[in-house]
Motif scaffolding. Sequence first.
Motif, PDB file in Angstrom:
ATOM      1  N   ALA A  75     -27.460 -25.111  -2.718  1.00 11.19           N
ATOM      2  CA  ALA A  75     -28.898 -25.074  -3.017  1.00 11.19           C
ATOM      3  C   ALA A  75     -29.427 -23.646  -3.042  1.00 11.19           C
ATOM      4  N   GLY A  76     -28.530 -22.677  -2.850  1.00 10.19           N
ATOM      5  CA  GLY A  76     -28.945 -21.278  -2.971  1.00 10.19           C
ATOM      6  C   GLY A  76     -29.444 -20.635  -1.693  1.00 10.19           C
ATOM      7  N   ILE A  77     -29.215 -21.272  -0.553  1.00 10.16           N
ATOM      8  CA  ILE A  77     -29.662 -20.703   0.730  1.00 10.16           C
ATOM      9  C   ILE A  77     -28.674 -19.609   1.159  1.00 10.16           C
ATOM     10  N   GLU A  78     -29.211 -18.437   1.462  1.00 14.44           N
ATOM     11  CA  GLU A  78     -28.339 -17.294   1.751  1.00 14.44           C
ATOM     12  C   GLU A  78     -28.314 -16.867   3.210  1.00 14.44           C
ATOM     13  N   LEU A  79     -29.139 -17.479   4.055  1.00 18.99           N
ATOM     14  CA  LEU A  79     -29.146 -17.095   5.475  1.00 18.99           C
ATOM     15  C   LEU A  79     -27.776 -17.361   6.098  1.00 18.99           C
ATOM     16  N   PRO A  80     -27.434 -16.624   7.166  1.00 15.45           N
ATOM     17  CA  PRO A  80     -26.222 -16.989   7.898  1.00 15.45           C
ATOM     18  C   PRO A  80     -26.359 -18.422   8.435  1.00 15.45           C
ATOM     19  N   ILE A  81     -25.276 -19.171   8.366  1.00 13.89           N
ATOM     20  CA  ILE A  81     -25.309 -20.578   8.806  1.00 13.89           C
ATOM     21  C   ILE A  81     -24.206 -20.839   9.818  1.00 13.89           C
ATOM     22  N   LEU A  82     -24.607 -21.259  11.009  1.00 11.53           N
ATOM     23  CA  LEU A  82     -23.655 -21.669  12.047  1.00 11.53           C
ATOM     24  C   LEU A  82     -23.330 -23.147  11.859  1.00 11.53           C
ATOM     25  N   VAL A  83     -22.042 -23.472  11.858  1.00  8.46           N
ATOM     26  CA  VAL A  83     -21.612 -24.870  11.817  1.00  8.46           C
ATOM     27  C   VAL A  83     -21.213 -25.260  13.233  1.00  8.46           C
ATOM     28  N   LEU A  84     -22.009 -26.145  13.848  1.00 11.84           N
ATOM     29  CA  LEU A  84     -21.862 -26.434  15.272  1.00 11.84           C
ATOM     30  C   LEU A  84     -20.596 -27.219  15.605  1.00 11.84           C
ATOM     31  N   HIS A  85     -20.126 -28.017  14.674  1.00  8.49           N
ATOM     32  CA  HIS A  85     -19.010 -28.900  15.026  1.00  8.49           C
ATOM     33  C   HIS A  85     -18.029 -29.049  13.865  1.00  8.49           C
ATOM     34  N   PRO A  86     -17.463 -27.928  13.423  1.00 12.23           N
ATOM     35  CA  PRO A  86     -16.546 -28.008  12.286  1.00 12.23           C
ATOM     36  C   PRO A  86     -15.222 -28.647  12.714  1.00 12.23           C
ATOM     37  N   GLN A  87     -14.551 -29.227  11.773  1.00  7.85           N
ATOM     38  CA  GLN A  87     -13.214 -29.771  12.036  1.00  7.85           C
ATOM     39  C   GLN A  87     -12.208 -28.792  11.415  1.00  7.85           C
ATOM     40  N   SER A 102     -18.603 -22.675  14.994  1.00  8.51           N
ATOM     41  CA  SER A 102     -18.596 -22.724  16.447  1.00  8.51           C
ATOM     42  C   SER A 102     -17.171 -23.086  16.827  1.00  8.51           C
ATOM     43  N   LEU A 103     -16.565 -22.268  17.703  1.00  4.71           N
ATOM     44  CA  LEU A 103     -15.185 -22.526  18.136  1.00  4.71           C
ATOM     45  C   LEU A 103     -15.229 -22.802  19.626  1.00  4.71           C
ATOM     46  N   TYR A 104     -14.737 -23.973  19.997  1.00  2.00           N
ATOM     47  CA  TYR A 104     -15.046 -24.477  21.333  1.00  2.00           C
ATOM     48  C   TYR A 104     -13.830 -24.821  22.179  1.00  2.00           C
ATOM     49  N   SER A 105     -12.620 -24.645  21.611  1.00  2.00           N
ATOM     50  CA  SER A 105     -11.427 -24.956  22.407  1.00  2.00           C
ATOM     51  C   SER A 105     -10.297 -24.055  21.944  1.00  2.00           C
ATOM     52  N   GLU A 106      -9.263 -23.991  22.764  1.00  2.00           N
ATOM     53  CA  GLU A 106      -8.104 -23.170  22.422  1.00  2.00           C
ATOM     54  C   GLU A 106      -7.536 -23.622  21.078  1.00  2.00           C
ATOM     55  N   GLN A 121      -8.889 -12.350   6.087  1.00  2.00           N
ATOM     56  CA  GLN A 121     -10.235 -11.981   6.528  1.00  2.00           C
ATOM     57  C   GLN A 121     -10.163 -10.843   7.536  1.00  2.00           C
ATOM     58  N   LYS A 122     -11.276 -10.112   7.619  1.00  2.00           N
ATOM     59  CA  LYS A 122     -11.374  -9.078   8.657  1.00  2.00           C
ATOM     60  C   LYS A 122     -12.723  -9.240   9.364  1.00  2.00           C
ATOM     61  N   ASP A 123     -12.680  -9.305  10.696  1.00  4.06           N
ATOM     62  CA  ASP A 123     -13.905  -9.468  11.511  1.00  4.06           C
ATOM     63  C   ASP A 123     -14.777 -10.632  11.038  1.00  4.06           C
ATOM     64  N   TYR A 124     -14.147 -11.746  10.661  1.00  4.95           N
ATOM     65  CA  TYR A 124     -14.942 -12.908  10.229  1.00  4.95           C
ATOM     66  C   TYR A 124     -15.795 -13.384  11.414  1.00  4.95           C
ATOM     67  N   PRO A 125     -17.118 -13.542  11.215  1.00  2.20           N
ATOM     68  CA  PRO A 125     -17.988 -13.884  12.348  1.00  2.20           C
ATOM     69  C   PRO A 125     -17.772 -15.309  12.853  1.00  2.20           C
ATOM     70  N   VAL A 126     -17.509 -15.421  14.138  1.00  2.07           N
ATOM     71  CA  VAL A 126     -17.341 -16.741  14.768  1.00  2.07           C
ATOM     72  C   VAL A 126     -18.218 -16.798  16.021  1.00  2.07           C
ATOM     73  N   HIS A 127     -18.507 -18.017  16.442  1.00  2.00           N
ATOM     74  CA  HIS A 127     -19.398 -18.226  17.585  1.00  2.00           C
ATOM     75  C   HIS A 127     -18.633 -19.014  18.638  1.00  2.00           C
ATOM     76  N   ILE A 128     -18.498 -18.431  19.816  1.00  9.60           N
ATOM     77  CA  ILE A 128     -17.689 -19.070  20.850  1.00  9.60           C
ATOM     78  C   ILE A 128     -18.597 -19.893  21.754  1.00  9.60           C
ATOM     79  N   LYS A 129     -18.243 -21.172  21.843  1.00  9.66           N
ATOM     80  CA  LYS A 129     -19.081 -22.116  22.599  1.00  9.66           C
ATOM     81  C   LYS A 129     -18.490 -22.357  23.980  1.00  9.66           C
ATOM     82  N   PHE A 130     -19.342 -22.244  25.006  1.00 10.01           N
ATOM     83  CA  PHE A 130     -18.907 -22.484  26.383  1.00 10.01           C
ATOM     84  C   PHE A 130     -19.566 -23.731  26.944  1.00 10.01           C
ATOM     85  N   ASN A 131     -18.788 -24.481  27.675  1.00 11.96           N
ATOM     86  CA  ASN A 131     -19.287 -25.673  28.345  1.00 11.96           C
ATOM     87  C   ASN A 131     -19.752 -25.285  29.746  1.00 11.96           C
ATOM     88  N   THR A 132     -21.050 -25.417  29.998  1.00 16.00           N
ATOM     89  CA  THR A 132     -21.570 -25.068  31.318  1.00 16.00           C
ATOM     90  C   THR A 132     -22.137 -26.295  32.037  1.00 16.00           C
TER      91      THR A 132
END
Length: 369
Positions: A75-87, A102-106, A121-132
């Motif tokens: 749809a042409g959206i260019e903002l950074p997009i976090l995928v919370l539960h990718p497979q 979002s990367l949540y396990s080993e 890829q180089k320095d591909y942005p990822v988001h590390i999820k912690f269970n608290t």
Amino acid sequence: MPKARETVLEIDLNALEHNYRYLRSKVDQGVKLMAVVKAFGYGSDVTGIAKKLTELGADYLAVAYTSEGVALRKAGIELPILVLHPQSYNFQELIENCLEPSLYSEFVLKEFINTAEELKQKDYPVHIKFNTGLNRLGFSENETDIVRDLLTGTKAVKAASFFSHLAASEDWREREFTLGQIHSFKRIALKLFDELGYRPLLHICNTSGIINYPEAAFDMVRTGIGLYGFGNEKLQDEKLKPIGTLKTIISQIHTLKKGESVGYNRAFIASKPSKTATLPIGHADGINRQYGNGRAGVIVNGKYAPIIGNVCMDMLMIDITGIDCKEGDEVIIFGGPQHATDFAAKGNTISYELITGISQRVKRVLVGE
Ligand SMILES: *Cc1c(COP(=O)(O)O)cnc(C)c1O
């Protein structure tokens, strides 16, 4: 606003703007805002919402699944997009669409690193999820060494953020538990900052987190339900404006004698001479059977009309005895004079489930553009 001529979910972009500014005002100026637009923008109109949020200056979007992110890119959206539960099955498609996982396990962190390395890829942005404490997704506090080793062992990915999710941010009785989650998140982050030698963004607050724990906003907040106008408590509901109004019309009116019945299984029996109206909306549109048999009602020309009998797949019936109305008149299911939170409560549920459950068959109409 134009009168409805069929079942529509009206989405008010001015209300979205109001909610966006209100939530922004709760946290310090420099704090980034991630707008959560999963599940079709909480059942609204994800493209319309995402465009407006881009205009308003949102820093990030978040979706649950890769397919939702791909649709936004199309749809042409260019903002950074976090995928919370990718497979892991979706990782290549995710990279091809510049979506951030979002990367949540080993297992998923290793799998993603493998894919990123294969795709050079180089320095591909990822988001590390912690269970608290939610115990849903996330590395636990005693797994930070795994995170450190995997992140330092590759050049293909780089942590853009560390985050966690609160389990009971709307519940004051769980204040101590929530503060414990925040402390555990801080300990994890400080340890990893030290070990990695760089400082990804930190975020833990959802909507109720922003409202009840603004001091824990860190670098970014993730807000979903608040943007759509719900604050999970009466006081906040009053500050926010629900963006959605679900409207329909009267298809047909019937006059009943005492003892006549309405609908499947004859679940409603008129106890006196009555007038009923049939509406073109049913459980296939997201108005579940729990709302039937008098438990909830709708608004017809400013008057409350109970839903009678069993809700059908494509229709429901209401009692309009004593209400001045005719076929073709507009009916409000929720929004405006009937707050969706109150309607949801009558069906034993919460705003989140009600609004995300309005099915794709219902036409979305943007207003206030
Ligand atoms: C859905 C979701 C949110 C948004 O929560 P709201 O209560 O709607 O603000 C934030 N973070 C995560 C991880 C989520 O899954």
